[in-house]
Write an enzyme that holds these catalytic residues in place. Structure first.
Site, PDB file in Angstrom:
ATOM      1  N   ALA A   1       0.900  -1.176   0.181  1.00  0.00           N
ATOM      2  CA  ALA A   1      -0.129   0.210  -0.029  1.00  0.00           C
ATOM      3  C   ALA A   1       1.221   1.007   0.169  1.00  0.00           C
ATOM      4  O   ALA A   1       0.047   2.368  -0.964  1.00  0.00           O
ATOM      5  CB  ALA A   1      -1.053   0.173   1.157  1.00  0.00           C
TER       6      ALA A   1
ATOM      7  N   ASP B   1      10.404  31.667 -36.496  1.00  0.00           N
ATOM      8  CA  ASP B   1      10.335  32.680 -37.387  1.00  0.00           C
ATOM      9  C   ASP B   1       9.129  33.550 -37.930  1.00  0.00           C
ATOM     10  O   ASP B   1       8.177  33.136 -37.458  1.00  0.00           O
ATOM     11  CB  ASP B   1      10.928  31.640 -38.823  1.00  0.00           C
ATOM     12  CG  ASP B   1      11.147  32.048 -39.543  1.00  0.00           C
ATOM     13  OD1 ASP B   1      11.231  33.309 -40.296  1.00  0.00           O
ATOM     14  OD2 ASP B   1      10.616  30.950 -41.116  1.00  0.00           O
TER      15      ASP B   1
ATOM     16  N   ASP C   1      13.546  25.458 -39.834  1.00  0.00           N
ATOM     17  CA  ASP C   1      12.888  25.169 -41.036  1.00  0.00           C
ATOM     18  C   ASP C   1      13.606  24.177 -42.235  1.00  0.00           C
ATOM     19  O   ASP C   1      13.547  23.084 -42.711  1.00  0.00           O
ATOM     20  CB  ASP C   1      11.830  25.434 -41.722  1.00  0.00           C
ATOM     21  CG  ASP C   1      12.220  26.834 -42.756  1.00  0.00           C
ATOM     22  OD1 ASP C   1      13.449  27.281 -42.279  1.00  0.00           O
ATOM     23  OD2 ASP C   1      11.288  27.483 -43.216  1.00  0.00           O
TER      24      ASP C   1
ATOM     25  N   ASN D   1      -1.365   7.050   0.285  1.00  0.00           N
ATOM     26  CA  ASN D   1      -0.620   5.817   1.244  1.00  0.00           C
ATOM     27  C   ASN D   1      -0.079   6.677   1.977  1.00  0.00           C
ATOM     28  O   ASN D   1      -0.159   5.214   2.828  1.00  0.00           O
ATOM     29  CB  ASN D   1       0.479   5.263  -0.807  1.00  0.00           C
ATOM     30  CG  ASN D   1      -0.235   4.916  -1.335  1.00  0.00           C
ATOM     31  OD1 ASN D   1      -1.241   4.315  -1.627  1.00  0.00           O
ATOM     32  ND2 ASN D   1       0.648   4.666  -2.349  1.00  0.00           N
TER      33      ASN D   1
ATOM     34  N   ASP E   1      -5.967   3.315  -5.817  1.00  0.00           N
ATOM     35  CA  ASP E   1      -4.702   3.703  -6.428  1.00  0.00           C
ATOM     36  C   ASP E   1      -4.835   3.877  -7.991  1.00  0.00           C
ATOM     37  O   ASP E   1      -4.206   4.143  -8.426  1.00  0.00           O
ATOM     38  CB  ASP E   1      -3.454   3.030  -6.069  1.00  0.00           C
ATOM     39  CG  ASP E   1      -3.003   3.451  -4.713  1.00  0.00           C
ATOM     40  OD1 ASP E   1      -3.957   4.628  -3.938  1.00  0.00           O
ATOM     41  OD2 ASP E   1      -2.406   3.178  -4.551  1.00  0.00           O
TER      42      ASP E   1
END
Length: 906
Positions: free
Chosen positions: A289, A335, A638, A704, A736
């Site tokens: 757990a 650009d 590019d 937990n 969980d």
């Protein structure tokens, strides 16, 4: 004969072009017919290299049961069975199996999502089939296909060149040769040649660094030279992202802490006289757990699903770490053309011999006119001819819509010529092409040499400031050639500046009659002593969404910087319109940049928003200057020369429509529509994905922690164990799994782009969130222990009843806590309960499963719970909702305190 693919033995390099056509059954001008290409694809298979197979579903399933803790649980179940506790043994094994199946589903879905992303990252090739030039997926190429390649392309298959214009390829990946190889189209001697010596061949996996070429494919897939070493080219396993590595390290620390607490609980239980086996089973269950073993799968799934969502917003992530880095970006270097603007160039002005003509119409439809000029003769005619004959683009009409195949600037020149009644196809028939010198960013010009009435004529176009320096003469309106005086040069420069200040992009055109037809097409010999013809000024309008995207980035604390090859005044005008520059002091030209040292540039970089007339080296310097200031830089590009700057940037972004293969390979992300707004959207999605992972981690750790504290607290208080091992395993399963995954796909917060960028070095859980995890885990644990104490000492002195109440309340508390974790600033009622329907569904399913245990006789027997009365159900609901209400009130107090102190809600 085409069924033979023997690249290393068949000596394609020694064949003449006629022999090539006969051997491969293709007419070199027309290419393959579509039906024949389909047949050959079925014979030779897809043009792709063998890849390492993905993990099989059985392997993924088996991996869920390799954990040491899981094997300890299985061992404990077997021991329970040997001791006659068959119900406990069966229940433990069932939960282990269900937990494994849940992990399998999460990991399998993550693998499927990652596989889907791979299919999106397909490369394309320009192919001639049936006399028509098309763009196809590289995987569909077959032997006999004719392909066109140019600077920036990856060569998609092994091919024999049939045309080459200043073509150079980088073959280091195949031959180890570090310098580019100059290519030719002529046949080579029929003798044994190494790959490095086959200068008329281009090979799969190499890249074109300059020039253009047309080639005939002779081998594809595993039959290529690269295919012969395919075992070295199998798919590289997906590397964990920095976030996943940090989580793994965090998990190790958490494991040690959890084991320490488990040992304490186990020792105290033995000291109090609890049975050894019961405490052993409790300790193992508590360890299961305490460790969020499902977290890696949740993170992978979140990243993969988030990336798929980004694809719908025109952003293709090529490397998962880029998702994390996007959320931390502080500067976007972009650009101008096609990214901030529409990339639909339209010529609006023409200038010849100092006279300016307006051009009507816009877009790529050749509808409009040149006002006031006679375009059928003299200087204006020669200007338009040069615009059409030094041009690699073509116009295409489909369903009444015109588009450009090729460069938009060249397309705009074609349209201008069309408005004057000239057609490129008609002129090319009378003036055949002899050769060309392709455009490159260093020369900033291109040339095509054609035969005109028996003589060679060079048609040249390029940047005005560069081209003007290559000219000795100019043409008058009447078509006469005269010396280019200094005053004439100044008038051209002034006119160019005036156009640029109007946000117009300017192209200069020139020509030259050569003494003879050149054998080699070299810039130094041809692009000199030119006759200046005039200027073509065109406009590429700002995208409608660009200004909004720039404003969005500004609100997110991200600076926008334009880096362009355009004139300084043109770039500054667009920047003003987009809203990220106000005056000349914020702009710098390439020449001015050259005058600055790296230290001086780093000192000024934060004050500059526009860089104009820059080269690839300049882009690299700008990126380095920003990074030296501690910025997280996203860089777009590019062209081939953009690759170094893209690699240097924290996030390299390639343009999907105009970007070269080399640039895309160097990038972390590809913008499929070349739009700046898509970059802003990707940053927004990246922030949202990272935030959702934090929510899931927050939820899992706090839940937990509450389980561990419940068991530790009861042991320290000397109480009986409030939860049985089977209870702990069940809580771990239902709280969980699905709720955590639902949190990981939570809709983005409305203010995600109103926060400053996060520090990329900051931990996943900062100090504030870590304290929240500890506080919330403690609140849930205290509430649960209070329920146990009250039910055991006040309501009934009945341990099974107290455990039933405690078990159910803790499940309810954790399920409601999932809603708390959706936002650490705003209440659930502000963001809306149903805005994450997946979470609502996950919580309802988990709640129904819990109710099924309490209401069914088999559930009561397996989980050692007792039936409850209606009033006890209401009591559990009331007690279970208290921690949720306390945490929501805490958020309200935090908001009120922040408003009172005038602090932003961070």
């Amino acid at each position: 004969m085409v069924e033979r693919q023997q690249p290393g033995q068949f000596r394609w390099y020694a064949r003449s072009q006629d022999e090539l056509g006969r051997e491969l059954g293709v007419v070199l001008i027309e290419g393959l017919a579509e039906e024949e290409a389909t047949r050959r694809l079925s014979v030779h298979g897809r043009n792709e290299l063998p890849e390492a197979p993905p993990p099989s579903p059985w392997r993924i399933l088996g991996a869920q049961f390799t954990s040491l803790i899981i094997w300890v649980l299985i061992g404990a179940a077997l021991v329970s069975g040997l001791l006659g506790e068959w119900i406990d043994a069966g229940a433990i094994l069932a939960i282990v199996l269900l937990n494994g199946l849940l992990g399998f589903l999460q990991e399998y879905r993550a693998e499927q999502s990652l596989a889907a992303l791979k299919t999106l990252a397909v490369t394309y090739a320009r192919v001639v089939r049936g006399g028509v030039r098309r763009t196809l997926s590289s995987t569909e190429l077959v032997p006999g296909d004719i392909i066109d390649v140019e600077a920036g392309d990856h060569v998609p298959a092994d091919a024999r060149l049939i045309q080459a214009a200043a073509l150079r390829t980088q073959e280091a990946a195949l031959t180890g040769e570090s310098t580019p190889v100059e290519k030719i189209s002529a046949a080579l001697p029929d003798s044994e040649l190494s790959v490095a010596d086959q200068r008329n061949m281009v090979f799969m996996g190499t890249t074109v660094t300059g020039g253009k070429g047309r080639a005939l494919i002779v081998a594809t897939g595993s039959k290529t030279e690269l295919g012969r070493i395919a075992t070295l080219m199998t798919t590289v396993p997906v590397e964990p992202t920095p976030l996943q590595r940090r989580l793994e390290q965090f998990g190790h620390v958490l494991l040690l802490l959890s084991l320490g607490i488990v040992v304490v609980v186990f020792g105290l239980g033995l000291w109090r006289g609890e049975p050894v086996f019961d405490m052993f089973l409790t300790a193992v269950s508590l360890a299961v757990a305490a460790i969020p073993e499902g977290l890696p799968a949740i993170v992978t799934t979140t990243l993969a699903l988030g990336v798929m969502r980004m694809v719908s917003r025109h952003a293709l992530i090529r490397r998962l770490p880029a998702v994390e880095t996007l959320g931390a970006a502080t500067v976007i270097c972009t650009d101008k053309t096609g990214t901030l603007t529409r990339n639909e160039m339209t010529v609006t002005r023409l200038a010849v011999d100092g006279v300016v003509f307006d051009v009507t119409g816009d877009g790529y439809a050749p509808a409009g006119e040149i006002i006031g000029g006679d375009s059928r003769q003299g200087g204006l005619r020669n200007l338009l001819w040069s615009a059409l004959l030094c041009n690699s683009a073509s116009l295409k009409e489909a369903d009444g819509t015109w588009s450009v195949v090729g460069d938009p600037t060249e397309g705009a020149l074609l349209v201008a010529g069309g408005k004057a009644g000239w057609r490129k196809k008609d002129l090319e028939g009378a003036q055949p092409l002899l050769g060309e010198i392709p455009f490159d960013s260093e020369r900033k010009m291109m040339t095509m040499v054609r035969r005109v009435e028996g003589r060679a004529v060079a048609y040249v176009k390029g940047a005005p400031d560069v081209l003007l320096g290559r000219c000795d003469e100019y043409m008058t309106m009447a078509g006469e050639v005269r010396p280019l005086t200094e005053s004439m040069r100044k008038s051209v420069v002034l006119l160019n500046q005036q156009f640029a200040q109007q946000a117009l992009r300017v192209v200069a055109l020139a020509q030259r009659r050569l003494d003879s037809e050149p054998i080699e097409f070299e810039s130094e010999a041809i692009e000199c002593r030119l006759v200046f013809l005039g200027l073509a000024a065109m406009k590429d309008p700002l995208r409608a969404e660009a200004k909004q995207a720039v404003d969005l980035c500004r609100s997110a604390g991200i600076l926008t910087v334009m880096i362009t090859g355009d004139h300084k005044e043109t770039a500054l005008a667009i920047a003003r319109e987009a809203g990220f520059a106000s005056g000349p002091s914020q702009a710098l030209s390439g020449l001015e940049l050259n005058a600055l040292t790296d230290t001086e540039l780093a000192a000024r970089v934060r004050t500059l928003s526009v860089y104009a007339r820059v080269s690839a080296d300049h882009k690299l310097r700008i990126v380095k200057a920003w990074r030296a200031q501690g910025a997280v830089v996203a860089m777009t590009g590019d062209g081939v020369n953009d690759a170094p700057a893209i690699r240097e940037a924290d996030i390299g972004i390639a343009m999907g429509m105009t970007g070269t293969d080399v640039t895309k390979d160097a990038s972390d992300m590809v913008v499929t529509d070349d739009n700046f707004a898509s970059i802003a959207a990707a940053v927004e999605e990246g922030r949202s994905i990272y935030e959702n992972i934090r929510k899931a981690v927050h939820y899992l750790l706090s839940c937990n922690l509450s389980e561990v504290l419940v068991m530790l607290g009861s042991t320290l208080l000397g109480w009986p164990l409030p939860l049985l091992p089977i209870h702990i395993l069940w809580i771990n399963l239902v709280t969980d799994g699905f709720p955590a995954l639902a949190l990981a796909v939570d809709p983005k917060d409305p203010d995600v782009m109103k926060r400053p960028p996060r520090d990329p070095q900051a931990p996943l859980l900062d100090r504030e969130r870590f304290l929240a995890v500890c506080l919330q885990g403690t609140v849930m644990a205290v509430a649960t222990l209070a329920v146990f104490g009250i039910t055991l000492s006040v309501l009934k002195d009945d341990l099974p009843f107290a455990r039933t109440m405690t078990f159910t309340v803790l499940v309810l508390v954790q399920l409601l806590h999932a809603f708390t974790c959706r936002n650490d600033r705003y209440s659930l009622f502000q963001i809306g309960i149903t805005t994450n329907r997946m979470l609502v569904g996950a919580v309802l399913v988990s709640a129904f499963l819990q109710a099924g245990i309490l209401l069914s006789s088999w559930g009561q027997k397996i989980f050692n719970v007792v039936p409850l009365r209606a009033d006890e159900w209401w009591l559990m609901a009331g007690l279970g909702i208290l921690p949720f209400l306390m945490m929501e009130l805490g958020k309200a107090w935090k908001r009120a305190w922040s408003r009172r102190m005038g602090m932003p809600m961070a």
